[in-house]
Design a protein around this motif. Structure first.
Motif, PDB file in Angstrom:
ATOM      1  N   ARG A 145       0.837  -1.205   0.000  1.00 26.89           N
ATOM      2  CA  ARG A 145       0.000   0.000   0.000  1.00 26.89           C
ATOM      3  C   ARG A 145       0.875   1.260   0.000  1.00 26.89           C
ATOM      4  O   ARG A 145       0.654   2.205  -0.756  1.00 26.89           O
ATOM      5  N   LYS A 200      -5.671  -0.216  -8.468  1.00 24.87           N
ATOM      6  CA  LYS A 200      -7.037  -0.296  -9.006  1.00 24.87           C
ATOM      7  C   LYS A 200      -7.970   0.678  -8.271  1.00 24.87           C
ATOM      8  O   LYS A 200      -8.816   1.324  -8.879  1.00 24.87           O
ATOM      9  N   GLN A 201      -7.748   0.797  -6.960  1.00 20.51           N
ATOM     10  CA  GLN A 201      -8.550   1.747  -6.172  1.00 20.51           C
ATOM     11  C   GLN A 201      -8.367   3.178  -6.670  1.00 20.51           C
ATOM     12  O   GLN A 201      -9.211   4.032  -6.464  1.00 20.51           O
ATOM     13  N   ARG A 202      -7.228   3.445  -7.327  1.00 26.62           N
ATOM     14  CA  ARG A 202      -6.948   4.786  -7.864  1.00 26.62           C
ATOM     15  C   ARG A 202      -7.338   4.893  -9.334  1.00 26.62           C
ATOM     16  O   ARG A 202      -6.901   5.822 -10.018  1.00 26.62           O
ATOM     17  N   ASP A 203      -8.074   3.897  -9.837  1.00 25.67           N
ATOM     18  CA  ASP A 203      -8.533   3.871 -11.236  1.00 25.67           C
ATOM     19  C   ASP A 203      -7.403   3.794 -12.251  1.00 25.67           C
ATOM     20  O   ASP A 203      -7.558   4.209 -13.401  1.00 25.67           O
ATOM     21  N   GLN A 261      -4.306  -4.250  -6.285  1.00 26.37           N
ATOM     22  CA  GLN A 261      -5.599  -3.783  -5.774  1.00 26.37           C
ATOM     23  C   GLN A 261      -5.530  -2.307  -5.356  1.00 26.37           C
ATOM     24  O   GLN A 261      -6.511  -1.575  -5.515  1.00 26.37           O
ATOM     25  N   TYR A 262      -4.355  -1.861  -4.883  1.00 32.99           N
ATOM     26  CA  TYR A 262      -4.242  -0.459  -4.443  1.00 32.99           C
ATOM     27  C   TYR A 262      -4.171   0.500  -5.632  1.00 32.99           C
ATOM     28  O   TYR A 262      -4.637   1.628  -5.552  1.00 32.99           O
TER      29      TYR A 262
END
Ligand code: ZN
Length: 408
Positions: A83, A116-119, A113-114
């Motif tokens: 992260r 992806k959270q930021r597009d 995944q981190y």
């Protein structure tokens, strides 16, 4: 056998850890009655480029098979490391929704995944189906492939080259490091950045981390050697950080040779100097390692036998690959260590390769209240000590075999 980077004949042994089964080949109960394959764990150092390397005795496709049991997301500290990395590089290199991030050996999507959270557009490349399936369930596109030049050309042809191309603990795990780095060159956009993390061989030697040697781990790397390997493919390392993971790793930042967007910073020169002072550019330095390893083996065995003689009970925590090297080299089986506790449900009910010590869940620890708990993944020491603090209530103590035997 010749050096896998520079092809010089390998004549100098770094350490010989005898024979061991592949350390991630956990066994089911019915397999305990079958013969088990052991392979030599013999490590050499190249006198020309100082690449420390193990002979490829087992095919990588057999090791990283569909039942591969290592899931990155089961370690909280590793997740936090991922992260933080995503936050840092996103700021520094302006990785945003217009960028493509490609991770090699993306495991169960613990890191992507981190992004992806930021597009950010993400793509994982992961040869083991078991972990890739978990990543896909998180919505992370994952290709089950081994990365190399051939596959990189496919990515490039499909316009899927990377603005950020990363790999954590994969550079040391590829048998053909030249082909792998050639692939990095192909799959990187003109202004793109490569980051790779790998355990630093300087830490391995200074801190006696011989248990990080196993068949899946083909190379033991210094900045000095990696720089040569990258330069041979026209890739330039422009920054390097020392990070604490896996007992002391390097994170390198690389770009295309001749690219002027990313400036080479002083850390590269400083770390090369540190390696030189420590001795990493002299053969003698590497040849002094084996006697240190044998001293640790003797201390650890003496301790286990003495406690056993005194009627004490001993168990272990963490069914990690590094534990298997230690236990197998020392010849420890379930006559000395009753069981090993592991948090991953994918491992519980299985047995450690070679030593055949059963892997159990944490409830077994609470029920049996052992006197000593040997911490095998010492890189997660603090996390484990915090988690198992209740062991003190019955007077239980912790044992760290490396870098020197310590009772906590
Ligand atoms: Zn070499």
């Amino acid at each position: 056998m010749n050096c896998r980077f520079c092809d010089t004949a390998l004549e100098h042994e770094f350490v010989d850890l005898g024979s061991s089964p592949p350390s991630n080949s956990y066994l089911r109960a019915e397999q305990l009655n079958e013969p088990e394959a052991f392979y030599p764990l013999r490590v050499f150092v190249c006198e020309k480029c100082f690449l420390v390397q193990i002979d490829e005795v087992k095919n990588a496709h057999e090791i990283f098979d569909d039942n591969y049991a290592y899931f990155s997301s089961f370690s909280k500290s590793w997740l936090e490391h991922a992260r933080q990395y995503v936050e840092d590089v996103s700021g520094r290199f302006r990785i945003d929704e217009n960028s493509r991030v490609v991770e090699i050996a993306s495991n169960d999507g613990y890191l992507l995944q981190y992004f992806k959270q930021r597009d950010v557009t993400v793509l994982g490349i992961e040869p083991t189906l078991s972990t890739a399936t978990v990543a896909r369930e998180k919505g992370i596109e994952t290709l089950t492939e081994f990365f190399g030049e051939r596959f990189a050309k496919e990515l490039s042809r499909d316009n899927r080259s990377a603005d950020l191309l990363l790999g954590n603990n994969v550079l040391a795990h590829v048998p053909d490091i030249n082909d792998f780095v050639a692939g990095l060159k192909v799959a990187l956009n003109p202004d793109g950045v490569i980051t790779m993390e790998f355990p630093h061989v300087l830490q391995l030697i200074e801190n006696n981390q011989f248990d990080t040697i196993y068949h899946e781990h083909f190379s033991y790397l210094s900045l000095y050697t990696v720089k040569q390997i990258f330069e041979a493919r026209d890739l330039e390392i422009f920054d390097v950080e020392e990070i604490p993971t896996h007992g002391g790793s390097l994170r390198i930042f690389a770009k295309h040779g001749g690219n002027t967007k990313h400036k080479v910073v002083k850390s590269v020169e400083d770390l090369l100097a540190k390696e030189r002072w420590t001795g990493l550019q002299t053969l003698d330095y590497y040849l002094r390692f084996h006697p240190k390893v044998d001293r640790i083996k003797n201390h650890f065995l003496e301790f286990l036998v003495e406690q056993k003689r005194n009627g004490q009970t001993l168990v272990a925590y963490g069914a990690a690959a590094k534990g298997n090297t230690l236990l197998n080299y020392c010849g420890v089986r379930n006559d000395l260590i009753d069981f090993v506790v592991d948090a991953s449900p994918h491992k519980q009910g299985l047995f450690l390769p070679g030593s055949h010590i059963p892997i159990v869940g944490e409830s077994r620890l609470k029920d049996s209240k052992p006197d000593y708990i040997v911490i095998l993944p010492w890189n997660l020491k603090q996390e484990i000590l915090d988690q198992l603090d209740y062991v003190r209530n019955w007077g239980g103590r912790f044992v760290l075999p490396l870098p020197d035997l310590k009772i906590l």
